[in-house]
Design a protein around this motif. Structure first.
Motif, PDB file in Angstrom:
ATOM      1  N   ASP A 275       0.738  -1.108   0.046  1.00 55.69           N
ATOM      2  CA  ASP A 275       0.009  -0.076  -0.193  1.00 55.69           C
ATOM      3  C   ASP A 275       0.606   1.257   0.019  1.00 55.69           C
ATOM      4  N   GLY A 276       2.092   1.261  -0.535  1.00 56.44           N
ATOM      5  CA  GLY A 276       2.529   2.279  -0.601  1.00 56.44           C
ATOM      6  C   GLY A 276       3.390   2.727   0.553  1.00 56.44           C
ATOM      7  N   GLN A 277       4.033   1.919   1.342  1.00 52.83           N
ATOM      8  CA  GLN A 277       4.519   2.278   2.663  1.00 52.83           C
ATOM      9  C   GLN A 277       3.812   3.403   3.626  1.00 52.83           C
ATOM     10  N   ARG A 278       2.356   2.854   3.691  1.00 55.69           N
ATOM     11  CA  ARG A 278       1.239   3.322   4.631  1.00 55.69           C
ATOM     12  C   ARG A 278       0.321   2.261   4.672  1.00 55.69           C
ATOM     13  N   LEU A 279      -0.185   2.296   5.765  1.00 53.17           N
ATOM     14  CA  LEU A 279      -1.162   1.548   6.185  1.00 53.17           C
ATOM     15  C   LEU A 279      -2.622   2.324   5.948  1.00 53.17           C
ATOM     16  N   LEU A 280      -3.671   1.655   5.234  1.00 48.30           N
ATOM     17  CA  LEU A 280      -4.841   1.837   5.031  1.00 48.30           C
ATOM     18  C   LEU A 280      -6.006   1.456   5.770  1.00 48.30           C
TER      19      LEU A 280
ATOM     20  N   THR B 233      -8.705   4.769   3.285  1.00 49.99           N
ATOM     21  CA  THR B 233      -7.850   6.004   3.293  1.00 49.99           C
ATOM     22  C   THR B 233      -6.601   5.651   4.064  1.00 49.99           C
ATOM     23  N   PRO B 234      -5.628   6.461   3.858  1.00 46.09           N
ATOM     24  CA  PRO B 234      -4.409   6.345   4.760  1.00 46.09           C
ATOM     25  C   PRO B 234      -4.495   6.649   6.075  1.00 46.09           C
ATOM     26  N   ASP B 235      -4.024   5.584   6.794  1.00 48.85           N
ATOM     27  CA  ASP B 235      -4.229   5.690   8.455  1.00 48.85           C
ATOM     28  C   ASP B 235      -2.647   6.028   8.867  1.00 48.85           C
TER      29      ASP B 235
ATOM     30  N   GLN C 169      -1.613  10.295  10.889  1.00 51.23           N
ATOM     31  CA  GLN C 169      -2.521  10.321  11.068  1.00 51.23           C
ATOM     32  C   GLN C 169      -2.804   8.961  11.034  1.00 51.23           C
TER      33      GLN C 169
END
Length: 472
Positions: A294-299, A309-311, A470
């Protein structure tokens, strides 16, 4: 190795010095989740005569938002982060936290000054964060001991903890309580009820070999009758720090060789929980896989939303957990993504700076060996200090070019390849300088070699002159 977001921050410095930095284009700015879980029974309001700001927020509290659900949580995070940065908080900030403690040792999410404690509204999350804050500050052994005694008294028979006493346990609350116990040097293996330890309580929420391969190692929030077990992002992220034996603030541990390992399931394992020795590795492997996908972010999906959405919060806790588990290399990409994208989460809520989010990013930056004074162009330490009472000693370090607004390395929503806006500015700046130098040399060459039969003629060619970044 320097990743692009780190290089982008360096490029921003050059751009600022050259006077060429432009306003950023914001990316992945989903509405932030609350910083603390809601407790509908928590008291609210500040009686007249108690110290407060014009907005009604207690004077010693960080942040301008309603503290009903997260007052103790955000105050504790702010104190931990500032102490880590050697910023001595105001006495009023520490006293506010101490005054929130109930006679039995627990903390509620928030209680108005002069309001008596209601045992049913005391919560394990606020209590554990307060324990970590007071332990970090030092000199508060009595309230810390009362708090850990309260936590031990409210452990469930299966070894877990609930948000409010008397309810079924959940992974997040169990993990956060373990953080508090670990911070004061208590081994969860020795904190037990009916033979079930704190480690047993946490393990009950982890998905093991009986689940599909793509879920193994993750944590669910809480089992529900008739509902298939499924990974929960924030539960997995917050459980990792505890499973790794860590607490706030996070300090680097011995690095593991290679990436985290998923549980070795060959069909012969029992359907029970994973062994504690394997728990953090398995969770780290699951979270690392999600980051990569997921692009080095958690969703995460908010209730009623059609898409994830990004978490930011889960991403930050994952970085903290990976570092504590000995996998800083796997945490680096997510830390850089936060540097490029999390400023709106920290500083652009309806009440301005969110101290819980900002403090979490300060802790995350330091754990990942990034600069919280220039985290993607934002001076997080100053933002945090400015959100509460004036500290005794203010922030004294950091990059003088850091700003209080996003300045470099904002990535596009659909990419994390490393070529952030700040990086592109840096490249463009270098190209511009190089081109100018070549033109200058060319002009000098022409001036030095005039055409035969003519006098030296001044060069009349026009001069060629010559972004930033966030759930609890």
């Amino acid at each position: 190795m320097l990743t692009a977001a780190r290089l982008g921050a360096a490029a921003l410095t050059g751009a600022l010095l050259a006077g060429t930095a432009a306003a950023p284009a914001l990316a992945d700015t989903a509405t932030p989740a609350a910083s603390a879980p809601a407790s509908s029974a928590a008291p609210s309001g500040t009686p007249s005569g108690s110290p407060s700001t014009p907005s009604g927020v207690p004077a010693g509290l960080y942040g301008k938002g309603d503290p009903q659900y997260d007052g103790v949580w955000r105050q504790s995070l702010a104190l931990i982060a500032l102490q880590q940065e050697k910023v001595e908080p105001a006495d009023a900030a520490v006293q506010w936290l101490l005054d929130q403690q109930c006679e039995d040792g627990g903390w509620p999410s928030y209680r108005a000054a002069g309001t008596p404690c209601t045992p049913a509204t005391e919560d394990t999350n606020a209590t554990s964060l307060a324990v970590q804050a007071l332990t970090s500050l030092g000199g508060h052994q009595q309230p810390v001991t009362r708090a850990t005694d309260w936590l031990r008294a409210h452990q469930n028979p299966d070894g877990s903890w609930a948000y409010n006493p008397g309810a079924p346990g959940d992974a997040n609350s169990t993990a956060v309580v373990l953080n508090g116990l670990l911070a004061v040097g208590l081994d969860p293996a020795g904190v037990a009820v009916d033979g079930h330890t704190g480690w047993d309580g946490l393990a009950a929420f982890q998905l093991g070999c009986a689940t599909p391969a793509d879920q193994r190692g993750a944590f669910l929030y809480q089992p529900a009758p008739g509902v298939p077990a499924a990974p929960d992002t924030i539960a997995s992220a917050q459980s990792l720090l505890a499973a790794a034996g860590g607490h706030l603030p996070v300090t680097a541990t011995d690095r593991k060789d290679g990436p985290p390992k998923a549980p070795a399931c060959d069909g012969a394992q029992a359907a029970g929980p994973l062994a504690h020795a394997d728990s953090a590795e398995a969770d780290a492997a699951w979270l690392t896989g999600r980051l990569a996908a997921d692009g080095q972010r958690l969703l995460a999906k908010t209730p009623g939303a059609d898409t994830a959405t990004p978490d930011y919060n889960s991403t930050a806790w994952t970085v903290l957990g990976l570092v504590a588990a000995g996998h800083p290399a796997e945490a680096a990409g997510a830390a850089d993504w936060l540097a490029g994208n999390a400023y709106p989460w920290a500083a652009q809520g309806k009440n301005g700076t969110d101290p819980a989010a900002t403090a979490t990013l300060v802790l995350t930056a330091r754990a990942a060996k990034l600069d919280p004074y220039n985290f993607g162009g934002a001076n997080l330490v100053q933002l945090l200090a400015d959100s509460g009472p004036k500290p005794k000693t203010g922030p004294a370090g950091g990059d003088p070019q850091a700003t209080r607004a996003p300045g470099s390395a904002i990535t596009e929503p659909d990419e994390n390849s490393g070529f952030s806006a700040g990086w592109l500015i840096g490249v463009g700046l270098l190209v511009g300088v190089g081109a100018g130098l070549l033109l200058s040399l060319n002009r000098r060459h022409k001036n030095a070699a005039p055409a035969s039969g003519t006098s030296d003629t001044p060069d009349t060619d026009a001069n060629t002159d010559d972004r930033p970044e966030q759930d609890r």
